[in-house]
Design an enzyme around this catalytic site. Structure first.
Site, mmCIF file in Angstrom:
data_model
loop_
_atom_site.group_PDB
_atom_site.id
_atom_site.type_symbol
_atom_site.label_atom_id
_atom_site.label_comp_id
_atom_site.label_asym_id
_atom_site.label_seq_id
_atom_site.Cartn_x
_atom_site.Cartn_y
_atom_site.Cartn_z
ATOM 1 N N ASN A 9 0.445 -1.044 0.037
ATOM 2 C CA ASN A 9 -0.190 0.029 0.341
ATOM 3 C C ASN A 9 1.246 1.665 0.039
ATOM 4 O O ASN A 9 -0.042 2.292 0.240
ATOM 5 C CB ASN A 9 -0.785 0.196 1.108
ATOM 6 N N CYS A 10 2.056 0.594 -0.531
ATOM 7 C CA CYS A 10 3.441 2.447 -0.368
ATOM 8 C C CYS A 10 2.935 2.807 -1.182
ATOM 9 O O CYS A 10 2.676 2.243 -2.775
ATOM 10 C CB CYS A 10 4.602 2.267 0.244
ATOM 11 N N ASP A 11 2.574 3.882 -1.735
ATOM 12 C CA ASP A 11 2.635 4.922 -3.092
ATOM 13 C C ASP A 11 4.355 5.297 -3.296
ATOM 14 O O ASP A 11 3.634 4.396 -4.610
ATOM 15 C CB ASP A 11 1.959 6.591 -2.890
ATOM 16 N N LYS A 14 4.574 1.541 -5.432
ATOM 17 C CA LYS A 14 3.548 1.834 -6.163
ATOM 18 C C LYS A 14 4.078 2.234 -7.636
ATOM 19 O O LYS A 14 3.618 2.010 -9.150
ATOM 20 C CB LYS A 14 2.148 1.912 -6.239
#
Length: 112
Positions: A9-11, A14
């Protein structure tokens, strides 16, 4: 084979995944939380990357006690194993070298 380490879930993770896919770079993803880490992995990374491995701007770091922060200055491995989000993300392992953070220009240099 390239391995990208991080949390799903880390931008920034991603963004790195999107870059790798867009540039058709083969890689596998290893989630710190669900896939875990070994003492040997973290010790090896710390030996190679030193202070660059530890993310002192993370929420996890800010929540540590002063005693834990002092402990991390001496030997951060145990603290990282207990709190893997202390690792600067993503960590890219090319098999030969490890890199932390995502910089498109750096990835472009690596995968020409």
């Amino acid at each position: 084979m390239n391995t990208l380490f991080g949390i799903k879930n880390c931008d920034t993770v991603k963004k790195a995944q999107a870059w790798l896919k867009q540039h058709e770079v083969a890689y596998s993803f290893h989630d710190f939380r669900s896939d875990g880490l070994t003492d040997a992995q973290v010790r090896g990374w710390h030996k190679e990357l030193g202070d660059e491995l530890l993310n002192r701007r993370s929420t996890t770091w800010k929540q540590l006690t002063d005693a834990q922060k002092r402990e991390a200055e001496v030997d951060p491995v145990a603290l990282i194993l207990a709190n893997p989000t202390l690792i600067k993300r993503p960590l890219l392992d090319t098999g030969a070298t490890r890199y932390v953070g995502f910089k498109p220009a750096q990835y472009a240099q690596l995968f020409r």
